[in-house]
Design a protein around this motif. Sequence first.
Motif, PDB file in Angstrom:
ATOM      1  N   ARG A  15       0.886  -1.072   0.012  1.00 15.80           N
ATOM      2  CA  ARG A  15       0.200  -0.022   0.229  1.00 15.80           C
ATOM      3  C   ARG A  15       0.953   0.995  -0.325  1.00 15.80           C
ATOM      4  N   TYR A  16       1.361   1.086  -0.743  1.00 13.72           N
ATOM      5  CA  TYR A  16       2.747   2.350  -1.636  1.00 13.72           C
ATOM      6  C   TYR A  16       2.087   3.930  -1.576  1.00 13.72           C
ATOM      7  N   VAL A  17       1.158   3.752  -1.825  1.00 16.94           N
ATOM      8  CA  VAL A  17      -0.301   4.524  -2.569  1.00 16.94           C
ATOM      9  C   VAL A  17      -0.128   5.626  -1.083  1.00 16.94           C
ATOM     10  N   LYS A  18      -0.057   5.507   0.036  1.00 15.23           N
ATOM     11  CA  LYS A  18      -0.729   5.741   1.031  1.00 15.23           C
ATOM     12  C   LYS A  18       0.320   6.651   1.600  1.00 15.23           C
ATOM     13  N   SER A  19       1.718   6.001   0.827  1.00 15.42           N
ATOM     14  CA  SER A  19       2.770   7.175   1.264  1.00 15.42           C
ATOM     15  C   SER A  19       3.453   7.920   0.130  1.00 15.42           C
ATOM     16  N   TRP A  20       2.425   7.795  -0.492  1.00 22.27           N
ATOM     17  CA  TRP A  20       3.115   9.238  -1.740  1.00 22.27           C
ATOM     18  C   TRP A  20       4.088  10.229  -1.217  1.00 22.27           C
ATOM     19  N   LYS A  21       2.753  10.847  -0.515  1.00 23.20           N
ATOM     20  CA  LYS A  21       2.638  11.897  -0.444  1.00 23.20           C
ATOM     21  C   LYS A  21       4.145  12.751   0.263  1.00 23.20           C
TER      22      LYS A  21
END
Length: 215
Positions: A15-21
């Motif tokens: 779930r790297y998308v949650k860490s993009w920011k």
Amino acid sequence: TLICPVFLSFDKNIRYVKSWKTAFLSALIISIPFIIWDIIFTQNGFWGFNPDYITGIYFYHLPIEEILFFFIVPFACIFIYECCKYFLRSYSFTNFNRIFTFLIPIYGIVLVFLDDVGYYTLSSVISSSVVLFWMMKNPQYRYIPIAFVFVFIPFFIVNGFLTGGFTEAPVVWYSDAQKVDHRIFTIPMEDILYNYALIVSNILVFEFLKKRLAK
């Protein structure tokens, strides 16, 4: 460089998308000293960029591609780090990390004694030493060394292109005064320490920001 991290960001385990920011914020923070370093070295002719391989869009004498490098590469490398944290979570890496933290300064010492020291060699050794000390003081550094080893695979491919391994002329050239004659393939040996300082500092800031934002 972006294709794999972006498409695999939605994996249910990582779930790297949650860490993009957080990843891009880390890159923004760390890019500031590295871009200043880059501007100074470029303006003084320590290194430069082949106009045949770039768009011609510049920011303070740096190609836009060079600016993007400081965001795209750390973003991809933090993804590798996050994968290591999940898939290698059952390993302690205690002995591996001890060897790693021993080899980094040894590598720097070897560079210093190989030849006359240029500004690039000196700055790479100093910056990597500072980041190594910072990493060792961080309680969450368990997966950083192994992640950096995995980063070597794309590192050699990308840097191979940039330093002329697959092109008629290098995309990035170095002044003879910088004494970067010692290379691995076409890659200056100093690039390994430069890459270490860039990637590991991004990971450390990334972990710090994750803690702060979680509160």
